[in-house]
Design an enzyme around this catalytic site. Structure first.
Site, PDB file in Angstrom:
ATOM      1  N   PRO A   2      30.731  45.418  68.674  1.00  0.00           N
ATOM      2  CA  PRO A   2      31.772  44.937  67.782  1.00  0.00           C
ATOM      3  C   PRO A   2      31.564  45.565  66.283  1.00  0.00           C
ATOM      4  O   PRO A   2      30.408  46.049  65.901  1.00  0.00           O
ATOM      5  CB  PRO A   2      31.693  43.571  67.703  1.00  0.00           C
ATOM      6  CG  PRO A   2      30.745  43.187  68.950  1.00  0.00           C
ATOM      7  CD  PRO A   2      29.898  44.460  69.105  1.00  0.00           C
ATOM      8  N   PHE A   3      32.829  45.828  65.887  1.00  0.00           N
ATOM      9  CA  PHE A   3      32.731  46.183  64.563  1.00  0.00           C
ATOM     10  C   PHE A   3      33.352  45.161  63.413  1.00  0.00           C
ATOM     11  O   PHE A   3      34.479  44.551  63.977  1.00  0.00           O
ATOM     12  CB  PHE A   3      33.653  47.569  64.229  1.00  0.00           C
ATOM     13  CG  PHE A   3      33.828  47.823  62.794  1.00  0.00           C
ATOM     14  CD1 PHE A   3      32.696  48.731  62.157  1.00  0.00           C
ATOM     15  CD2 PHE A   3      34.836  47.478  61.832  1.00  0.00           C
ATOM     16  CE1 PHE A   3      32.970  49.180  60.912  1.00  0.00           C
ATOM     17  CE2 PHE A   3      34.981  47.742  60.507  1.00  0.00           C
ATOM     18  CZ  PHE A   3      33.892  48.736  59.947  1.00  0.00           C
TER      19      PHE A   3
END
Length: 139
Positions: A2-3
């Site tokens: 995830p970012f």
């Protein structure tokens, strides 16, 4: 992988900003099984005047919003997403953020939508992601 982009007020002191970032990372680990070292975050502090958020939309009581934007690949169930939202709010509450001030936006993408440097599509390289203990079907 995830970012995360966290946007909050410059009125929140740096130690709280760090605690918020850690709270989001910890929630991703506990709720979605993201590896603990898999951390890609930007914490963006803006003046309070930059936030134009409806204080009472859908019965909320927002005063000092903390906006958490999470971009990740598709594949989580509704139950996993709810567990993530609840874990983020619980962790940020421990850091001193009011639950109604936590706004979470989850964006799901395809694996081909990611390049982690060098102009490559690393998330499509099955040998590479297996090297890091991931399967082609997980983050």
């Amino acid at each position: 992988m995830p970012f995360v982009r966290i946007t909050l007020s410059t009125d929140r002191p740096e130690p709280m900003r760090a605690a918020v970032a850690e709270g989001v990372r910890s929630a991703l680990v506990s709720a979605l099984g993201v590896p603990p070292d898999d951390r890609f975050q930007i914490v963006d502090a803006q003046p309070a005047s930059a936030f134009h958020v409806d204080r009472h939309f859908l019965d909320g009581d927002r005063r000092d919003p903390v906006v958490v934007e999470i971009t990740l690949t598709r594949g989580r169930t509704r139950e996993m997403k709810l567990a993530l939202y609840q874990a983020v709010v619980a962790n940020l509450s421990e850091a001193g953020v009011r639950p109604d001030d936590v706004l979470i936006l989850l964006r799901e993408t395809e694996r081909e939508d990611w390049s982690l440097g060098g102009g490559k599509m690393q998330l499509l390289d099955e040998d590479l992601i297996r090297k890091y203990g991931w399967s082609p079907a997980q983050d």
